[in-house]
Every structure is written in C-alpha cells, then in structure tokens.
Design an enzyme around this catalytic site. Structure first.
Site, PDB file in Angstrom:
ATOM      1  N   ARG A 176       0.820  -1.209   0.000  1.00  0.00           N
ATOM      2  CA  ARG A 176       0.000   0.000   0.000  1.00  0.00           C
ATOM      3  C   ARG A 176       0.852   1.256   0.000  1.00  0.00           C
ATOM      4  NH1 ARG A 176      -4.910  -1.783  -0.146  1.00  0.00           N
ATOM      5  NH2 ARG A 176      -5.283  -3.830   0.733  1.00  0.00           N
ATOM      6  N   HIS A 230       3.994 -10.026  -6.840  1.00  0.00           N
ATOM      7  CA  HIS A 230       2.814  -9.160  -6.995  1.00  0.00           C
ATOM      8  C   HIS A 230       3.223  -7.700  -6.834  1.00  0.00           C
ATOM      9  CE1 HIS A 230      -1.274  -7.808  -6.907  1.00  0.00           C
ATOM     10  NE2 HIS A 230      -1.784  -9.019  -6.730  1.00  0.00           N
ATOM     11  N   TYR A 288      -0.512  -2.608  -4.807  1.00  0.00           N
ATOM     12  CA  TYR A 288      -1.881  -2.201  -5.186  1.00  0.00           C
ATOM     13  C   TYR A 288      -1.944  -0.725  -5.566  1.00  0.00           C
ATOM     14  CZ  TYR A 288      -3.540  -6.470  -2.887  1.00  0.00           C
ATOM     15  OH  TYR A 288      -3.773  -7.761  -2.517  1.00  0.00           O
ATOM     16  N   HIS A 315      -2.059  -5.499 -10.989  1.00  0.00           N
ATOM     17  CA  HIS A 315      -3.395  -5.041 -11.396  1.00  0.00           C
ATOM     18  C   HIS A 315      -3.181  -3.970 -12.462  1.00  0.00           C
ATOM     19  CE1 HIS A 315      -5.163  -6.211  -7.187  1.00  0.00           C
ATOM     20  NE2 HIS A 315      -4.637  -7.220  -7.828  1.00  0.00           N
ATOM     21  N   GLU A 351      -3.297  -8.992 -14.435  1.00  0.00           N
ATOM     22  CA  GLU A 351      -4.303  -9.755 -13.691  1.00  0.00           C
ATOM     23  C   GLU A 351      -5.706  -9.444 -14.207  1.00  0.00           C
ATOM     24  OE1 GLU A 351      -3.711  -9.865  -9.518  1.00  0.00           O
ATOM     25  OE2 GLU A 351      -5.715 -10.644  -9.102  1.00  0.00           O
ATOM     26  N   ASP A 398      -7.555 -14.578 -12.043  1.00  0.00           N
ATOM     27  CA  ASP A 398      -8.008 -14.618 -10.657  1.00  0.00           C
ATOM     28  C   ASP A 398      -9.452 -15.117 -10.647  1.00  0.00           C
ATOM     29  OD1 ASP A 398      -9.361 -13.696  -8.207  1.00  0.00           O
ATOM     30  OD2 ASP A 398      -7.465 -12.727  -7.751  1.00  0.00           O
ATOM     31  N   HIS A 449     -12.039 -12.698  -9.174  1.00  0.00           N
ATOM     32  CA  HIS A 449     -12.243 -11.530 -10.034  1.00  0.00           C
ATOM     33  C   HIS A 449     -13.057 -11.874 -11.290  1.00  0.00           C
ATOM     34  CE1 HIS A 449      -8.344  -9.507  -8.312  1.00  0.00           C
ATOM     35  NE2 HIS A 449      -9.261  -9.724  -7.401  1.00  0.00           N
ATOM     36  N   HIS A 491      -4.759 -17.050  -9.718  1.00  0.00           N
ATOM     37  CA  HIS A 491      -4.993 -16.744  -8.314  1.00  0.00           C
ATOM     38  C   HIS A 491      -6.252 -17.502  -7.933  1.00  0.00           C
ATOM     39  CE1 HIS A 491      -2.746 -12.613  -8.205  1.00  0.00           C
ATOM     40  NE2 HIS A 491      -1.936 -13.638  -8.213  1.00  0.00           N
ATOM     41  N   ASP A 532     -15.051  -7.834  -5.968  1.00  0.00           N
ATOM     42  CA  ASP A 532     -13.669  -8.166  -5.575  1.00  0.00           C
ATOM     43  C   ASP A 532     -13.472  -8.250  -4.068  1.00  0.00           C
ATOM     44  OD1 ASP A 532     -10.969  -8.608  -5.328  1.00  0.00           O
ATOM     45  OD2 ASP A 532     -10.332  -6.722  -6.231  1.00  0.00           O
ATOM     46  N   HIS A 584     -12.315 -11.351  -1.625  1.00  0.00           N
ATOM     47  CA  HIS A 584     -11.893 -12.751  -1.611  1.00  0.00           C
ATOM     48  C   HIS A 584     -12.477 -13.491  -0.401  1.00  0.00           C
ATOM     49  CE1 HIS A 584      -7.998 -11.658  -4.039  1.00  0.00           C
ATOM     50  NE2 HIS A 584      -9.101 -11.222  -4.603  1.00  0.00           N
ATOM     51  N   GLU A 606      -4.897 -16.389  -2.410  1.00  0.00           N
ATOM     52  CA  GLU A 606      -4.881 -15.045  -1.793  1.00  0.00           C
ATOM     53  C   GLU A 606      -6.117 -14.912  -0.919  1.00  0.00           C
ATOM     54  OE1 GLU A 606      -5.176 -12.900  -5.538  1.00  0.00           O
ATOM     55  OE2 GLU A 606      -3.221 -12.017  -5.123  1.00  0.00           O
TER      56      GLU A 606
HETATM   57 ZN   LIG Z   1      -5.559 -11.790  -7.335  1.00  0.00          ZN
END
Ligand SMILES: [Zn+2]
Length: 278
Positions: A37, A67, A70, A107, A142, A175, A178, A210, A223, A225, A255
């Site tokens: 983040r 990854h 974000y 992303h 992704e 994913d 997603h 994912h 979105d 999870h 994830e």
């Molecule tokens: Zn993912």
C-alpha cells in the site's frame, strides 16, 4: 503434481519465504515486491537471493508469482503520479533479475474517468518502457472484477494491452474471484469461460492463476476474496480448476483471507481435490 502455494510475507527475505512455503507443502508462492500500500522496497540482498535460488531449484519449485503494489496505478489521471507508478514498475522488473524465470503480476490499473482506451495506452506505454528485452521475467496482467473504472475486467481489455505492448514476455494471471465477480461464470461453465479466454487472449498467454473464492454473487463487480469452498464459487469449482487439462502446470496462488495454518489446510485440500478425479 499441482503447482500450488499462497501469498507470503517478504519481511524476512526470499530464502525465508521458500522455507515457509515448504512447511506449508507449497511448491510456489507469491509475495509483494514492496510495501503493497506504499512504494518503499527493501534493500537488495544478493546473499539471500542466491540462497533462495538454491532452495527453489533443489526443492523442485514451479515459477513464483511476485505481486506489484496495489497502489501502483499506471493509468492514473495525474501525470506526476503516473510517472511515479511507471518508475516503480521499472524498478520492480529490474529487481526480478534476482529470481530469474519467474512471474511478476500486477493489477493493470484504473482509468479514473479518462476512458478505457486512454488507460490501456498508458499501461502499455509504461510496460514498453519498463520491460527491457534481456530481463528474465514474464509480466502478468491480472484479470479484474471490473470495480469502478478498473481495466482488465473484460478479456478484450487485456488483449488490447498485450497487442499494444507487443512482447511475448507479457501474459495473463487469471483470478477466479475476479473473473466470477466480473461476469465470467466459471461455476456453471468453466469450459465456456476458458474457450472464451482462448478465443480472445489465447490460452498460451495464461501463465498463472490466483485461486480465491468470492464473498459476492456472480457478476457483482465487487472483488472480495473468500476462503476456498466458503464463498459463491464452492469446492466443486476448485475441483474442476485443479483438474482441468487446459490449466495444467500453471502456478496456482491462494490469496484467501487466511493466516498460515489456514493456507496449509487449503493447499492440502487442493492437493486432495487433484487426486480425486471423478
Ligand atoms: Zn488476485
């Protein structure tokens, strides 16, 4: 054998992650290249990197799936922020040389009102600039849930980025949460969704998955999870996924909202589902 693992903390370095993965019976894993983040990255540690490479090859690991942060939005409207995101991407891809032959997933970004075409152009531009031809990494876009102005909720958008970059070193990470939230019904028609993926993008560009269940119903564009089997996808969907011939050999990364014992249980569950072909 299934190549399966989960997201791990990079705070103790690469070699520690490999050992952690082995304790969970994982043979791949994912990790953030920097603060997820924020933007700060750890100092590089060649000794730790060499040790990790040794452990990975000695223990038969499949490709890892790093990854991107974000917060890295390559198509944000503010020019300065966009350039900063592009420089973060370039630094991440350069750093992936520490672990050659692995994947870097991110992303694609949110166009925040500039429109899908403008967003796609910015993302492709950043990738063309960051991805040096001799970098030993494949970058993965992704598939997204299509929340807000997210790009990547439709397979066509990912195809357009791949075309605009024009490099074989860019692929896609699917994913499961997603795509289902995004309106691709992998619960009732996994074959149909994979056929559509193949038609629009090409299954040869699908490099990793994912594995996440979803807290929300089909096509919710949310979105969120959920743990495997506890959401709207259900265990049977994951049984089909881990046994699907078109998905064989790809690294599959959890994830899900878990601590390490929960990840160990889900890895064991997925390995069991693979063994129980019906
Ligand atoms: Zn993912």
């Amino acid at each position: 054998m299934l190549t399966v693992g989960c997201h791990l903390s990079a705070s103790k370095g690469y070699a520690a992650m490999v050992r952690q993965a082995m304790q969970l019976d994982a043979n791949t894993f994912a990790f953030f290249t920097r603060n997820p983040r924020g933007s700060s990255a750890k100092a590089e540690n060649p000794k730790d990197e060499a040790h990790a490479r040794e452990l990975l090859s000695e223990n038969g690991f499949g490709p890892l799936v790093a990854h991107g942060a974000y917060t890295m939005n390559l198509c944000t409207a503010d020019e300065e922020a966009r350039e900063f995101a592009a420089s973060v991407l370039a630094d991440d891809l350069r750093r992936m040389a520490a672990l050659p032959g692995n994947f870097y997933n991110f992303h694609p970004g949110s166009h925040v009102g500039q429109g899908v075409d403008a967003g796609i152009a910015y993302i492709a531009q950043a990738l063309r600039k960051a991805l040096e031809p001799d970098y030993p990494v494949t970058v993965l876009l992704e598939t997204m849930a299509g929340k807000g102005s997210e790009i990547g909720g439709r397979f066509e958008e990912l195809r357009a980025i791949l075309d605009a970059v024009g490099s074989a070193k860019v692929g896609v990470c699917l994913d499961t949460c997603h795509v289902y939230d995004g309106g691709y019904d992998i619960v009732n028609d996994l074959d149909g969704v994979l056929t559509e993926f193949d038609r629009v993008i090409g299954l040869d560009r699908l490099k990793a998955l994912h594995l996440n269940d979803s807290r929300n119903p089909f096509a919710s564009h949310k979105d969120r999870h959920e743990c495997i089997g506890k959401g709207s996808l259900g265990v049977e969907t994951f049984r089909k996924i881990v046994n699907h011939p078109a998905l064989r050999g790809r690294p599959m990364i959890l994830e899900t909202p878990n601590e390490l014992p929960g990840y160990a249980r889900e890895i064991a569950l997925l390995r069991r589902l693979e063994a129980e072909i019906y």
